[in-house]
Design a protein around this motif. Structure first.
Motif, PDB file in Angstrom:
ATOM      1  N   LEU A 162       0.847  -1.189   0.000  1.00 58.18           N
ATOM      2  CA  LEU A 162       0.000   0.000   0.000  1.00 58.18           C
ATOM      3  C   LEU A 162       0.883   1.240   0.000  1.00 58.18           C
ATOM      4  O   LEU A 162       1.756   1.390   0.861  1.00 58.18           O
ATOM      5  CB  LEU A 162      -0.927   0.005   1.215  1.00 58.18           C
ATOM      6  CG  LEU A 162      -2.120  -0.951   1.160  1.00 58.18           C
ATOM      7  CD1 LEU A 162      -1.667  -2.394   1.360  1.00 58.18           C
ATOM      8  CD2 LEU A 162      -3.161  -0.600   2.197  1.00 58.18           C
ATOM      9  N   ARG A 163       0.633   2.120  -0.965  1.00 55.52           N
ATOM     10  CA  ARG A 163       1.463   3.306  -1.152  1.00 55.52           C
ATOM     11  C   ARG A 163       0.656   4.587  -0.953  1.00 55.52           C
ATOM     12  O   ARG A 163      -0.567   4.590  -1.125  1.00 55.52           O
ATOM     13  CB  ARG A 163       2.085   3.299  -2.555  1.00 55.52           C
ATOM     14  CG  ARG A 163       2.925   2.055  -2.830  1.00 55.52           C
ATOM     15  CD  ARG A 163       3.509   2.057  -4.233  1.00 55.52           C
ATOM     16  NE  ARG A 163       4.253   0.842  -4.499  1.00 55.52           N
ATOM     17  CZ  ARG A 163       5.520   0.652  -4.151  1.00 55.52           C
ATOM     18  NH1 ARG A 163       6.187   1.629  -3.550  1.00 55.52           N
ATOM     19  NH2 ARG A 163       6.130  -0.488  -4.415  1.00 55.52           N
ATOM     20  N   SER A 164       1.362   5.654  -0.625  1.00 56.42           N
ATOM     21  CA  SER A 164       0.697   6.946  -0.446  1.00 56.42           C
ATOM     22  C   SER A 164       0.395   7.554  -1.812  1.00 56.42           C
ATOM     23  O   SER A 164       1.282   7.659  -2.656  1.00 56.42           O
ATOM     24  CB  SER A 164       1.580   7.903   0.353  1.00 56.42           C
ATOM     25  OG  SER A 164       0.972   9.178   0.438  1.00 56.42           O
ATOM     26  N   PRO A 165      -0.845   7.984  -2.046  1.00 61.32           N
ATOM     27  CA  PRO A 165      -1.183   8.593  -3.335  1.00 61.32           C
ATOM     28  C   PRO A 165      -0.823  10.077  -3.419  1.00 61.32           C
ATOM     29  O   PRO A 165      -0.923  10.669  -4.486  1.00 61.32           O
ATOM     30  CB  PRO A 165      -2.700   8.398  -3.417  1.00 61.32           C
ATOM     31  CG  PRO A 165      -3.141   8.396  -1.996  1.00 61.32           C
ATOM     32  CD  PRO A 165      -2.028   7.776  -1.202  1.00 61.32           C
ATOM     33  N   ILE A 166      -0.408  10.673  -2.287  1.00 63.87           N
ATOM     34  CA  ILE A 166      -0.083  12.104  -2.273  1.00 63.87           C
ATOM     35  C   ILE A 166       1.126  12.364  -1.377  1.00 63.87           C
ATOM     36  O   ILE A 166       1.497  11.523  -0.554  1.00 63.87           O
ATOM     37  CB  ILE A 166      -1.268  12.959  -1.759  1.00 63.87           C
ATOM     38  CG1 ILE A 166      -1.619  12.554  -0.314  1.00 63.87           C
ATOM     39  CG2 ILE A 166      -2.469  12.842  -2.669  1.00 63.87           C
ATOM     40  CD1 ILE A 166      -2.650  13.465   0.337  1.00 63.87           C
ATOM     41  N   ASP A 167       1.727  13.539  -1.540  1.00 67.24           N
ATOM     42  CA  ASP A 167       2.725  14.020  -0.583  1.00 67.24           C
ATOM     43  C   ASP A 167       1.986  14.524   0.651  1.00 67.24           C
ATOM     44  O   ASP A 167       0.927  15.146   0.534  1.00 67.24           O
ATOM     45  CB  ASP A 167       3.538  15.172  -1.177  1.00 67.24           C
ATOM     46  CG  ASP A 167       4.438  14.729  -2.317  1.00 67.24           C
ATOM     47  OD1 ASP A 167       4.699  13.518  -2.425  1.00 67.24           O
ATOM     48  OD2 ASP A 167       4.866  15.596  -3.102  1.00 67.24           O
ATOM     49  N   GLY A 168       2.547  14.285   1.824  1.00 67.44           N
ATOM     50  CA  GLY A 168       1.886  14.789   3.024  1.00 67.44           C
ATOM     51  C   GLY A 168       2.425  14.151   4.282  1.00 67.44           C
ATOM     52  O   GLY A 168       3.581  13.721   4.339  1.00 67.44           O
ATOM     53  N   ALA A 169       1.559  14.094   5.294  1.00 68.38           N
ATOM     54  CA  ALA A 169       1.930  13.518   6.582  1.00 68.38           C
ATOM     55  C   ALA A 169       0.883  12.494   6.997  1.00 68.38           C
ATOM     56  O   ALA A 169      -0.298  12.630   6.666  1.00 68.38           O
ATOM     57  CB  ALA A 169       2.048  14.606   7.646  1.00 68.38           C
ATOM     58  N   ILE A 170       1.327  11.469   7.724  1.00 69.28           N
ATOM     59  CA  ILE A 170       0.395  10.452   8.218  1.00 69.28           C
ATOM     60  C   ILE A 170      -0.439  11.070   9.335  1.00 69.28           C
ATOM     61  O   ILE A 170       0.097  11.530  10.343  1.00 69.28           O
ATOM     62  CB  ILE A 170       1.146   9.211   8.721  1.00 69.28           C
ATOM     63  CG1 ILE A 170       1.949   8.577   7.572  1.00 69.28           C
ATOM     64  CG2 ILE A 170       0.174   8.194   9.301  1.00 69.28           C
ATOM     65  CD1 ILE A 170       2.801   7.397   7.994  1.00 69.28           C
ATOM     66  N   ASP A 171      -1.751  11.076   9.147  1.00 70.97           N
ATOM     67  CA  ASP A 171      -2.659  11.717  10.101  1.00 70.97           C
ATOM     68  C   ASP A 171      -3.186  10.729  11.131  1.00 70.97           C
ATOM     69  O   ASP A 171      -3.385  11.075  12.289  1.00 70.97           O
ATOM     70  CB  ASP A 171      -3.824  12.360   9.346  1.00 70.97           C
ATOM     71  CG  ASP A 171      -4.712  13.197  10.243  1.00 70.97           C
ATOM     72  OD1 ASP A 171      -4.183  14.127  10.881  1.00 70.97           O
ATOM     73  OD2 ASP A 171      -5.926  12.925  10.314  1.00 70.97           O
ATOM     74  N   PHE A 172      -3.464   9.505  10.703  1.00 68.26           N
ATOM     75  CA  PHE A 172      -3.843   8.464  11.665  1.00 68.26           C
ATOM     76  C   PHE A 172      -3.396   7.101  11.158  1.00 68.26           C
ATOM     77  O   PHE A 172      -3.210   6.886   9.966  1.00 68.26           O
ATOM     78  CB  PHE A 172      -5.340   8.476  11.990  1.00 68.26           C
ATOM     79  CG  PHE A 172      -6.250   7.965  10.900  1.00 68.26           C
ATOM     80  CD1 PHE A 172      -6.232   6.641  10.469  1.00 68.26           C
ATOM     81  CD2 PHE A 172      -7.177   8.812  10.312  1.00 68.26           C
ATOM     82  CE1 PHE A 172      -7.085   6.178   9.487  1.00 68.26           C
ATOM     83  CE2 PHE A 172      -8.039   8.360   9.322  1.00 68.26           C
ATOM     84  CZ  PHE A 172      -7.988   7.043   8.915  1.00 68.26           C
ATOM     85  N   LYS A 173      -3.231   6.192  12.103  1.00 62.94           N
ATOM     86  CA  LYS A 173      -2.843   4.811  11.803  1.00 62.94           C
ATOM     87  C   LYS A 173      -3.727   3.896  12.630  1.00 62.94           C
ATOM     88  O   LYS A 173      -3.767   3.993  13.853  1.00 62.94           O
ATOM     89  CB  LYS A 173      -1.369   4.577  12.150  1.00 62.94           C
ATOM     90  CG  LYS A 173      -0.874   3.178  11.794  1.00 62.94           C
ATOM     91  CD  LYS A 173       0.572   2.977  12.230  1.00 62.94           C
ATOM     92  CE  LYS A 173       0.665   2.858  13.738  1.00 62.94           C
ATOM     93  NZ  LYS A 173       1.994   2.428  14.214  1.00 62.94           N
ATOM     94  N   LYS A 174      -4.466   3.009  11.947  1.00 66.04           N
ATOM     95  CA  LYS A 174      -5.418   2.145  12.635  1.00 66.04           C
ATOM     96  C   LYS A 174      -5.088   0.669  12.447  1.00 66.04           C
ATOM     97  O   LYS A 174      -5.982  -0.173  12.414  1.00 66.04           O
ATOM     98  CB  LYS A 174      -6.839   2.426  12.137  1.00 66.04           C
ATOM     99  CG  LYS A 174      -7.348   3.815  12.483  1.00 66.04           C
ATOM    100  CD  LYS A 174      -8.799   3.991  12.088  1.00 66.04           C
ATOM    101  CE  LYS A 174      -9.335   5.342  12.523  1.00 66.04           C
ATOM    102  NZ  LYS A 174     -10.765   5.516  12.157  1.00 66.04           N
ATOM    103  N   ILE A 175      -3.826   0.357  12.320  1.00 62.64           N
ATOM    104  CA  ILE A 175      -3.415  -1.029  12.108  1.00 62.64           C
ATOM    105  C   ILE A 175      -2.042  -1.233  12.734  1.00 62.64           C
ATOM    106  O   ILE A 175      -1.252  -0.288  12.841  1.00 62.64           O
ATOM    107  CB  ILE A 175      -3.376  -1.367  10.595  1.00 62.64           C
ATOM    108  CG1 ILE A 175      -3.337  -2.873  10.370  1.00 62.64           C
ATOM    109  CG2 ILE A 175      -2.232  -0.660   9.921  1.00 62.64           C
ATOM    110  CD1 ILE A 175      -4.623  -3.571  10.700  1.00 62.64           C
TER     111      ILE A 175
END
Length: 270
Positions: A162-175
């Motif tokens: 699974l890859r990020s589709p945009i530049d940015g920052a991780i806002d939440f992680k639920k796994i």
């Protein structure tokens, strides 16, 4: 009481009143003029212009997570790796099936050629030719099906990274590592931290004062009441029936320290 003392005290009082009036003239009056009859207020919060929720598309165990909340990521960067053993095996099986299908197609093609020659010489009945043609068509269909199955297996293997589709920052992680995913399950959210907007709530009595493209200044309290230039990007056409207000989104200029969630206010010129 001494008359001269009374006159001095009165003079001091008048001086204080005069100074107060001057302060009111230069500091209070302009604010009343700018924020009173000649302007209208709106408050709101800074929001991200774009975000992406990264969800699982297959059932598998989380093998590795490349990042945590707050980490900056790039578009295309791998964020989650799922166990791909089953999907790799499916590709091997699909390739083997495709190879068998191609071999069968080659065989039926040769058979059709031989039978067609025999039929031309009158050595074989037309029914044999028809059967050979049917076998060849079925073999071609089997190859197409095997190719589609291989392509599908490759797509599903791709779902394990699974890859990020945009530049940015991780806002939440639920796994977490080792947990089992299911299709559609949100795992991470990435928000664009460079392109921010101000979402303002505007009274319905003032909404007609605002036009798309209008240049405005947004005051952000968390940045010491710093004024940030912005431009009206969207005016949501459906108002809130309960509050009799409309949502207006304003694109903000890049500003150091500005973050989503910050409270602000804006003065709309009349």
């Amino acid at each position: 009481m001494n008359k001269s003392y009374i006159m001095v005290a009165t003079g001091r009082t008048c001086l204080h009143v005069f100074i107060f009036l001057l302060l009111a003239l230069f500091f209070i009056a302009p604010k009343v003029n700018a924020q009173g009859a000649g302007a209208t207020y709106s408050t709101g919060t800074v929001v991200t212009k774009s975000s992406a929720v990264i969800s699982a598309k297959v059932v598998s165990y989380v093998k590795k997570i490349y990042g945590d909340v707050g980490d900056m990521v790039k578009k295309g960067q791998a964020l989650v790796k799922l166990d791909d053993a089953e999907f790799t095996a499916n590709i091997k099986f699909a390739k083997a099936r495709l190879d068998d299908s191609i071999a069968s197609l080659d065989m039926t093609k040769l058979t059709l050629g031989r039978i067609d020659k025999l039929f031309t010489k009158g050595s074989i009945a037309k029914s044999a030719v028809d059967k050979a043609k049917t076998d060849y068509a079925r073999a071609k269909a089997a190859v197409s099906l095997a190719e589609a199955e291989l392509e599908k297996a490759q797509v599903f293997l791709g779902y394990t990274t699974l890859r990020s589709p945009i530049d940015g920052a991780i806002d939440f992680k639920k796994i977490e590592t080792g947990e089992l995913t299911s299709p559609g399950q949100p795992l991470l959210k990435v928000v664009d931290t460079k392109h921010l907007r101000f979402a303002a709530t505007v009274k319905e009595s003032d909404i007609n004062l605002i036009k798309r493209g209008m240049k405005v200044n947004v005051t952000i309290e968390a940045l010491g009441d710093k004024k940030i230039e912005g431009s009206v990007a969207h005016i949501v056409p459906s108002g809130d029936r309960a509050s009799h207000s409309y949502l207006v989104r304003i694109d903000l200029a890049p500003t150091d320290g500005l973050m989503a969630g910050m409270y602000g206010k804006i003065i709309w010129p009349r």
